[in-house]
Scaffold this active site. Structure first.
Site, PDB file in Angstrom:
ATOM      1  N   ASP A 189       0.810  -1.215   0.000  1.00 53.09           N
ATOM      2  CA  ASP A 189       0.000   0.000   0.000  1.00 53.09           C
ATOM      3  C   ASP A 189       0.843   1.264   0.000  1.00 53.09           C
ATOM      4  OD1 ASP A 189      -2.322  -1.461  -0.072  1.00 53.09           O
ATOM      5  OD2 ASP A 189      -2.740  -1.281   2.072  1.00 53.09           O
TER       6      ASP A 189
ATOM      7  N   ARG B 111      -2.210  -1.109  -9.860  1.00 47.16           N
ATOM      8  CA  ARG B 111      -1.485   0.032  -9.287  1.00 47.16           C
ATOM      9  C   ARG B 111      -0.121   0.231  -9.924  1.00 47.16           C
ATOM     10  NH1 ARG B 111      -3.100  -0.461  -2.896  1.00 47.16           N
ATOM     11  NH2 ARG B 111      -5.199   0.398  -3.158  1.00 47.16           N
TER      12      ARG B 111
ATOM     13  N   ARG C  49      -5.789   5.003  -3.083  1.00 40.15           N
ATOM     14  CA  ARG C  49      -4.351   5.193  -2.866  1.00 40.15           C
ATOM     15  C   ARG C  49      -3.711   5.989  -4.013  1.00 40.15           C
ATOM     16  NH1 ARG C  49      -4.087   3.929   2.049  1.00 40.15           N
ATOM     17  NH2 ARG C  49      -4.910   1.938   2.745  1.00 40.15           N
TER      18      ARG C  49
END
Length: 192
Positions: free
Chosen positions: A81, A112, A153
């Site tokens: 994360d 991501r 995020r």
């Protein structure tokens, strides 16, 4: 049993504010977190130190103040994360940062790894991945409209970049509600 309990803030969410301190050179403190926290993402502070930041442990919290940021090579397989946050900070560092063991980021709320590469590219920063690793060539990111891929995020990490790239816009800012519904209000306090 009923009672009063003190719960420390989420370190993942604290990282955006420490990243703000890292890239601006201003000390930014998150209160109520200590260096004895058991949250694994606290390891990002060690990485910021290796990049040249000063980490300040006070009784009421932890602050980060950046200086001339330097690239690092680090394995972040156990802090997935934190990778978007680290990638944004690395975009302002001198040299090429290598973040190892992060291929599994392709299977998060969005890809991501691909999102970070794409959006850093939109800001004029060269980034790419090879197998398990992510490489970011530091420089001076420029303002861009950031696609969030509906991923909290990505939104919060790239909001930090906007502190040094005025005019940066975050698409779908409400996606932060997943983990930090008051992020924009708290983030706005950095400007007061």
């Amino acid at each position: 049993r009923t009672g009063n309990y003190s719960v420390e803030p989420d370190v993942s969410n604290a990282s955006y504010f420490w990243a703000a301190g890292a890239i601006t050179g201003q000390a930014v403190k998150v209160r109520s977190i200590s260096k004895t926290s058991l949250q694994g993402d606290l390891g990002i502070l060690d990485l910021f130190e290796k990049m040249g930041c000063r980490v300040i442990f006070d009784q009421d919290g932890i602050a980060v103040r950046g200086d001339a940021l330097q690239c690092i090579t680090t394995d972040m397989g156990d802090m997935p994360d934190m990778v978007p946050t680290m990638a944004v900070v690395a975009a302002f560092a001198k040299g090429t940062t290598c973040i190892q063991n992060v291929a599994h980021l392709k299977a998060k709320e969005c890809d991501r790894l691909g999102a970070v590469i794409q959006e850093l590219g939109a800001m004029g920063i060269t980034a790419h991945s090879t197998g398990e690793d992510l490489y970011i060539q530091g420089g001076q990111p420029r303002a861009a409209e950031i696609e969030t891929y509906n991923d909290h995020r990505i939104a919060m990490s790239f909001a930090v970049a906007g502190l040094r790239a005025p005019g940066t816009r975050i698409r779908n800012p409400s996606c932060v509600e997943k983990s930090f519904p008051t992020f924009w209000e708290v983030y706005g306090s950095l400007f007061e």
